[in-house]
Design a protein around this motif. Structure first.
Motif, PDB file in Angstrom:
ATOM      1  N   ARG A  93       0.823  -1.199   0.000  1.00 44.93           N
ATOM      2  CA  ARG A  93       0.000   0.000   0.000  1.00 44.93           C
ATOM      3  C   ARG A  93       0.870   1.266   0.000  1.00 44.93           C
ATOM      4  O   ARG A  93       0.604   2.211  -0.750  1.00 44.93           O
ATOM      5  CB  ARG A  93      -0.912  -0.019   1.231  1.00 44.93           C
ATOM      6  N   GLY A  94       1.887   1.256   0.818  1.00 45.22           N
ATOM      7  CA  GLY A  94       2.782   2.407   0.885  1.00 45.22           C
ATOM      8  C   GLY A  94       3.498   2.665  -0.422  1.00 45.22           C
ATOM      9  O   GLY A  94       3.585   3.811  -0.888  1.00 45.22           O
TER      10      GLY A  94
ATOM     11  N   ASP B  52       0.907   3.978  -2.950  1.00 41.09           N
ATOM     12  CA  ASP B  52       0.552   5.361  -2.625  1.00 41.09           C
ATOM     13  C   ASP B  52       1.583   6.314  -3.199  1.00 41.09           C
ATOM     14  O   ASP B  52       1.254   7.293  -3.863  1.00 41.09           O
ATOM     15  CB  ASP B  52       0.482   5.545  -1.101  1.00 41.09           C
ATOM     16  N   LYS B  53       2.814   6.012  -2.926  1.00 37.17           N
ATOM     17  CA  LYS B  53       3.909   6.882  -3.346  1.00 37.17           C
ATOM     18  C   LYS B  53       3.999   6.960  -4.868  1.00 37.17           C
ATOM     19  O   LYS B  53       4.142   8.039  -5.449  1.00 37.17           O
ATOM     20  CB  LYS B  53       5.222   6.349  -2.761  1.00 37.17           C
TER      21      LYS B  53
ATOM     22  N   ARG C 229       0.895   8.802  -6.419  1.00 34.44           N
ATOM     23  CA  ARG C 229       0.775  10.231  -6.124  1.00 34.44           C
ATOM     24  C   ARG C 229       1.384  11.059  -7.242  1.00 34.44           C
ATOM     25  O   ARG C 229       0.910  12.158  -7.544  1.00 34.44           O
ATOM     26  CB  ARG C 229       1.462  10.541  -4.792  1.00 34.44           C
TER      27      ARG C 229
ATOM     28  N   THR D 200      -5.171   8.117  -6.362  1.00 34.07           N
ATOM     29  CA  THR D 200      -5.126   7.359  -5.125  1.00 34.07           C
ATOM     30  C   THR D 200      -5.222   5.878  -5.479  1.00 34.07           C
ATOM     31  O   THR D 200      -5.573   5.518  -6.605  1.00 34.07           O
ATOM     32  CB  THR D 200      -6.289   7.729  -4.200  1.00 34.07           C
ATOM     33  N   VAL D 201      -4.930   5.037  -4.511  1.00 42.45           N
ATOM     34  CA  VAL D 201      -4.983   3.599  -4.763  1.00 42.45           C
ATOM     35  C   VAL D 201      -6.384   3.141  -5.180  1.00 42.45           C
ATOM     36  O   VAL D 201      -6.525   2.407  -6.163  1.00 42.45           O
ATOM     37  CB  VAL D 201      -4.476   2.803  -3.539  1.00 42.45           C
TER      38      VAL D 201
ATOM     39  N   TYR E   4      -6.986   4.208  -8.744  1.00 47.72           N
ATOM     40  CA  TYR E   4      -6.236   3.378  -9.687  1.00 47.72           C
ATOM     41  C   TYR E   4      -6.881   2.005  -9.839  1.00 47.72           C
ATOM     42  O   TYR E   4      -7.031   1.505 -10.956  1.00 47.72           O
ATOM     43  CB  TYR E   4      -4.783   3.226  -9.226  1.00 47.72           C
TER      44      TYR E   4
END
Lengths: 149, 149
Positions: A28-29, A32-33, A36, A41-42, A45
Motif C-alpha cells: 500500500r505504501g 501510494d507513493k 501520487r 489514489t490507490v 487506480y
DNA sequence: TCAACTATGTCAAAGTCCTGACATTGATTA
DNA sequence: TAATCAATGTCAGGACTTTGACATAGTTGA
C-alpha cells in the motif's frame, strides 16, 4: 531499533495475520507513493484498472472487485467522472446499474500509472523464489476463501 | 455473477498485488466482525496486542509496529486510555516518549478478544498446506522487505 | 559550546471509508 | 397478478487515517 521479541514462537509479531498485514502495508505504501506522482489514489487506480479489464462494470460491481463498499466506490467514481477519466450514461434503459467506461484521457493516465505500478509488481515477483510464486498465489486465494466463508 | 476474465494471464485480477490485497481484505473483514463483539476496532486490538508483547512501548513505537502514522496511533491510544484499557505516565523524567502499559481491564479484554482472533488465525493456518506455511511467512517478509527499501 | 540533525508528541484540516438507512428496480414466488 | 425478496444507487452521519505543520527533547559533530 525495536526490542527483540522475548518468545518468538508465541509472539504476535510472528503470526500469519501480522505478516500478511505487514506485506500489505508495504504494498500500500509503495503504491501510494508511486500513484501520487500521477495524481491518483490507490482506490482510484484500482477502479481504472478493473474497468480497463472489464468495461461496462457498474458501481456495485467495482466495489466488490476492489473490496470496498458501494458507498466508497460511489465517491471514487464521482471523482473520476469529474476528472474526466471515466464516463457513464446519465440514465439507462433497464435497471439502475449504469455501466462505466474509461475515457481516452482515463486510458492514457492509466497506462502511465501502470508503468509505475507494474514496477512494484515486478519487485514483489522478484522477491519470492520463482518456483514458489504459483504456490504463493494459491495460498492467497486459500486464505481469502477460508475467511470469506 | 462477475464476468469471466478475457485474458487470465494478463489480467490484473491475477496479479500478485491484487491477490495480496484480496487476502488482506478478507482478513480485515473477519477481524472487524470478530472484534466488534468485544467493542474493539482492529487498530485498537493491534495496539493492545503489541503492548502485551512489548510493555512500555511509546506512541511512535506502536505506530511503527502497527503500520499507521503517529497521529493515527495517537487517537487510538487516547481512546484506549479513556476506556481505561491502557495506562501511561502524564510526564516522564527524560525525553518525550511516554511508555504505555495495559491495565488489568485491558488485559482482560485482550484475552477475550484473542480467542476470537486466534480462531481466525487458525482458519488461515489450516487453509494453507502445512509444509508451505513456513515458506509463506518467509515470502511475506520478502515482499515487505522488497517494497520497503 | 553551539549548531544541525533526528525523533517524538500534538494540533489542524482534509480525505477516505464505513455503518445505517431509504427509495427504486428487477426477479421470484405464492 | 400481487407480494416478497434481492440488488442497486444514494444520502447522512460518524469514525478513522492521512498529510502537513509546529514545538519540544535528545544526539551528533564542527
Amino acid at each position: 531499533m525495536p526490542v527483540e521479541p522475548p518468545h518468538p514462537a508465541e509472539d504476535v509479531l510472528e503470526h500469519v495475520g501480522y505478516r500478511l498485514k505487514r506485506a500489505h502495508a508495504a504494498l500500500r505504501g509503495a503504491m501510494d507513493k508511486a500513484l501520487r506522482e500521477h495524481g491518483l489514489t490507490v482506490p482510484q487506480y484500482a477502479c481504472l484498472e478493473v474497468l480497463a479489464a472489464r468495461p461496462g462494470m457498474s458501481n456495485a460491481d467495482l466495489a466488490r472487485a476492489t473490496f470496498v463498499t458501494r458507498q466508497s466506490m460511489n465517491v471514487v467514481m464521482r471523482g473520476l467522472e469529474d476528472a474526466g477519466l471515466i464516463d457513464r450514461p446519465g440514465t439507462v434503459e433497464t435497471g439502475r446499474a449504469r455501466p462505466a467506461d474509461l475515457t481516452a484521457e482515463g486510458r492514457r493516465l492509466l497506462h502511465a500509472a501502470q508503468e509505475s505500478v507494474y514496477a512494484i509488481e515486478a519487485r514483489m515477483t522478484r522477491a519470492v523464489p520463482g518456483q514458489r510464486l504459483a504456490a504463493l498465489l494459491e495460498d492467497f486465494d486459500r486464505i481469502a476463501q477460508a475467511l470469506d466463508g
